[in-house]
Design a protein around this motif. Structure first.
Motif, PDB file in Angstrom:
ATOM      1  N   THR A 154      41.268  42.413  42.239  1.00  9.60           N
ATOM      2  CA  THR A 154      40.646  41.230  41.667  1.00  9.60           C
ATOM      3  C   THR A 154      40.227  41.504  40.222  1.00  9.60           C
ATOM      4  OG1 THR A 154      38.360  41.786  42.310  1.00  9.60           O
ATOM      5  CG2 THR A 154      39.720  40.642  43.938  1.00  9.60           C
ATOM      6  N   GLY A 155      39.890  40.419  39.512  1.00 11.07           N
ATOM      7  CA  GLY A 155      39.319  40.532  38.174  1.00 11.07           C
ATOM      8  C   GLY A 155      40.119  41.398  37.228  1.00 11.07           C
ATOM      9  N   GLY A 156      39.406  42.278  36.517  1.00 11.41           N
ATOM     10  CA  GLY A 156      40.058  43.137  35.542  1.00 11.41           C
ATOM     11  C   GLY A 156      41.062  44.100  36.149  1.00 11.41           C
ATOM     12  N   SER A 157      40.857  44.463  37.415  1.00 14.51           N
ATOM     13  CA  SER A 157      41.821  45.358  38.064  1.00 14.51           C
ATOM     14  C   SER A 157      43.133  44.645  38.354  1.00 14.51           C
ATOM     15  CB  SER A 157      41.230  45.932  39.350  1.00 14.51           C
ATOM     16  OG  SER A 157      40.119  46.751  39.056  1.00 14.51           O
ATOM     17  N   ALA A 158      43.069  43.336  38.632  1.00 11.47           N
ATOM     18  CA  ALA A 158      44.302  42.553  38.785  1.00 11.47           C
ATOM     19  C   ALA A 158      45.025  42.447  37.445  1.00 11.47           C
ATOM     20  CB  ALA A 158      43.980  41.166  39.342  1.00 11.47           C
TER      21      ALA A 158
END
Length: 288
Positions: free
Chosen positions: A33-37
């Motif tokens: 999710t988020g920045g890791s996506a």
């Protein structure tokens, strides 16, 4: 000196591998999710200046993970922090972290629970369709958050709950219970969008539609293959706009870890191999 981001990233990849192992064992579906996506899509790994990993579960799988992970990890190098496991941990999501590390985290410099090098584990609940229900949920969660912050960090939030007397009179456990009840109250409506109510972004900003949650694809993330929403483009555009555009240089900074120590006779290098007999390692960040 600067934080050794390669070391931090290597440790976090090890945590993620363990979460992936448990997820496979118990048939749970996690996703980036988020920045890791963004990292998986744009960099095929970490955003170079990012200092954490964000993953999500639907609420059903999150609850199962919280149930099985503490026992599974008891003899490992990792632990789970979540307020039902440790009331001294204030958040409404979980962190999986290493037992032998300590960090100073921005905004949680006086954290009461163990705070090691971590990855964030977010539950995704259902977002009510009715605007009045959304406003009520948002208000309750914001007021509870302010009261919990006031209790954990009184110097930083001395007047956080002024005017919210029902919450100031509640025990910490009652606040946790009401917060969870408020978050999950629409989860029996299967046609509603999923939402990360623990998100650092505005209420209802991080949403995933039911059809988007149905299909995950594997993408490279450093030396791993990780699950990402097949409809990641729509999800990331809603959350960030043009997520493929790099931010200005001055915004390319780590946002969480101010400094970190790893107290162990061995540690993991960037390639995943052991480095024996290392002394205590200390890392300090510098903005920018």
């Amino acid at each position: 000196m600067m934080i050794d981001m390669n070391q931090i990233h290597s440790i976090q990849l090890g945590i993620l591998q363990e979460v992936a192992r448990l997820s496979a064992k118990y048939h749970l579906k996690y996703f980036m999710t988020g920045g890791s996506a963004i990292g998986a899509v744009r960099h095929h790994g970490f955003i170079p200046w990012d200092d954490d990993i964000d993953i999500g579960f639907t609420r059903h799988d999150f609850e199962k993970f919280i149930q099985v992970a503490p026992t599974e990890l008891v003899t490992s190098d990792y632990l789970v922090e979540e307020n039902r496991l440790n009331p001294r941990y204030e958040y409404d999501f979980a962190k999986v972290m290493t037992k032998d590390s300590q960090i100073l985290e921005r905004g949680r410099e006086e954290a009461k629970a163990h705070n090691g090098i971590f990855i964030d584990v977010f539950p995704f609940d259902r977002l009510p369709a009715d605007q009045s229900q959304r406003l009520e949920q948002k208000t309750i969660l914001q007021d509870i958050l302010e009261e919990i912050r006031r209790r954990f960090y009184p110097d930083r939030f001395p007047n956080a709950a002024t005017g919210h007397k029902p919450y100031t009179n509640m025990s910490l456990q009652d606040l946790y219970d009401l917060r969870l009840k408020t978050m999950v109250q629409y989860d029996h409506h299967r046609d509603l969008p999923y939402v990360n109510l623990s998100s650092p972004y505005d209420y209802a900003k991080e949403t995933i539609f039911p059809g988007e949650m149905q299909r995950l694809i594997k993408m490279p993330f450093e030396n791993l293959q990780v699950p990402v929403l097949a409809g990641y483009d729509s999800y990331l555009h809603r959350l960030y706009g043009d997520y493929m555009k790099l931010p200005p240089v001055e915004k390319r900074i780590q946002r969480h870890i101010l400094n970190a120590t790893v107290d162990s006779s061995s540690t993991i290098d960037e390639n995943g191999s052991d480095k024996p007999q290392l002394p205590l390692l200390g890392f300090e960040s510098q903005a920018g």
